[in-house]
Write an enzyme that holds these catalytic residues in place. Structure first.
Site, short mmCIF file in Angstrom:
data_model
loop_
_atom_site.label_atom_id
_atom_site.label_comp_id
_atom_site.label_asym_id
_atom_site.label_seq_id
_atom_site.Cartn_x
_atom_site.Cartn_y
_atom_site.Cartn_z
N LYS A 93 0.85 -1.20 0.00
CA LYS A 93 0.00 0.00 0.00
C LYS A 93 0.88 1.24 0.00
CE LYS A 93 0.89 1.52 4.34
NZ LYS A 93 1.50 2.85 4.67
N GLY A 140 4.56 -3.96 4.27
CA GLY A 140 4.99 -5.28 3.85
C GLY A 140 4.74 -6.35 4.90
N GLY A 141 5.09 -6.08 6.15
CA GLY A 141 4.85 -7.05 7.21
C GLY A 141 3.38 -7.24 7.51
N ASP A 188 -2.36 -1.67 10.82
CA ASP A 188 -2.55 -1.71 9.37
C ASP A 188 -3.15 -3.02 8.87
OD1 ASP A 188 -1.65 0.83 8.86
OD2 ASP A 188 0.36 0.23 8.21
#
Length: 296
Positions: A11, A102-103, A137
């Site tokens: 994102k 990413g995580g 997130d």
């Protein structure tokens, strides 16, 4: 063999405002999040033996309980009577410590993938309830698309898909801690805030020029100050015709929005030739966060 292969999308933040720091240490945010066509691939395989095995193809990414993938899997094992173990192989394409979730998106993909693999029957809302335990997130990364994100990031309001454009993503050879950036941010001292309401309206009107004009990220006041290359990347993209350029999340990734593909390619060539961002790519917006590409 029982297996699910899933693409976990990255994102960017078209707008990121921080309103205040709460007593529990979290920050109240007002953000517009956008999924992009850059993804990690996870292959989840059921195994007869108990336990969670994680394989990662990238350095500096843990393959133990410090990985959010493991935390996501553990939550599902705690909540549901899953009779088998799971083996998860991760192929990284999203830059690490880049401000692109990413995580979080890998954790979200683990929840979505295990739900499919083991037939848990969890709704998307249930997965998001579980995901917020991992990180603010993660609920967004489960749903994806174009989204207004509020609270600590868990209050999500779907927006119309953002209009098509060319996206140039450039990640300098830096590693930035989201936690440290938020710790250094003095939200009460901020004198300028992005106009998130105007951004939302521009998206509803499908007005790419106004979307670009209203891009803003208050975390730049921390990260760009420490790493001037972020400002150099933004300036280069604008010089080459970007409608605007912005740091994503806590950084250090910079993205530029282009209406002209040739201008975007020229900017990419300059960034690479100057060695400003070893990880740089042209891509586009994506409509959702998780794409299951194979089940077996």
């Amino acid at each position: 063999m029982e297996k699910v292969t899933i693409q976990a999308m990255a994102k960017v933040n078209l707008g990121l405002d921080v309103l205040r720091r709460r007593a529990d240490g979290y920050h109240e945010v007002n953000m517009v999040m956008q999924t992009v066509r850059l993804y990690d691939t996870l292959v989840l395989t059921a195994r007869e033996e108990e336990g969670i095995l994680i394989h990662v193809d990238a350095e500096n990414v843990p393959d133990d309980d410090n990985n959010l993938i493991s935390k996501a899997a553990h939550i599902l094992y705690q909540e549901y009577s899953i009779p088998k173990g799971v083996e998860i192989s991760l192929t990284k394409q999203i830059p690490i410590a880049a401000g692109m979730a990413g995580g979080s998106t890998d954790a979200a993909a683990t929840l979505v993938g295990m739900n499919r693999l083991f037939g848990l029957g969890c709704s998307e809302e249930r997965l998001k309830e579980l995901g917020v335990r991992i990180g603010a997130d993660v609920p967004y990364c489960i749903q994806g698309g174009t989204m207004l994100s509020q609270g600590i990031g868990e209050k999500l309001t779907a927006l119309p898909p953002a209009p098509d454009c060319i996206l140039l993503i450039a990640k300098p050879d830096l590693y930035v801690s989201t936690k440290e950036v938020y710790q250094k941010l003095d939200a009460a001292a901020l004198t300028s805030h992005p106009n998130i309401d105007a951004m939302v309206e521009a998206i509803k009107q499908q007005d790419l020029l106004q979307i670009a004009a209203n891009m803003g990220n208050v975390l730049e006041t921390v990260t760009e100050k420490e790493y001037p290359v972020i400002g150099r990347l933004k300036q280069l993209m604008k010089e080459e015709g970007a409608l605007n350029a912005l740091m994503s999340g806590s950084g250090p990734t910079v993205f530029g929005i282009f209406a002209d593909e040739q201008k975007a390619k020229q900017a990419l060539m300059r960034i690479r030739s100057q060695g400003l961002a070893p990880q740089s790519v042209l891509t586009a917006f994506a409509p959702g966060a998780q794409v299951i590409i194979e089940t077996a």
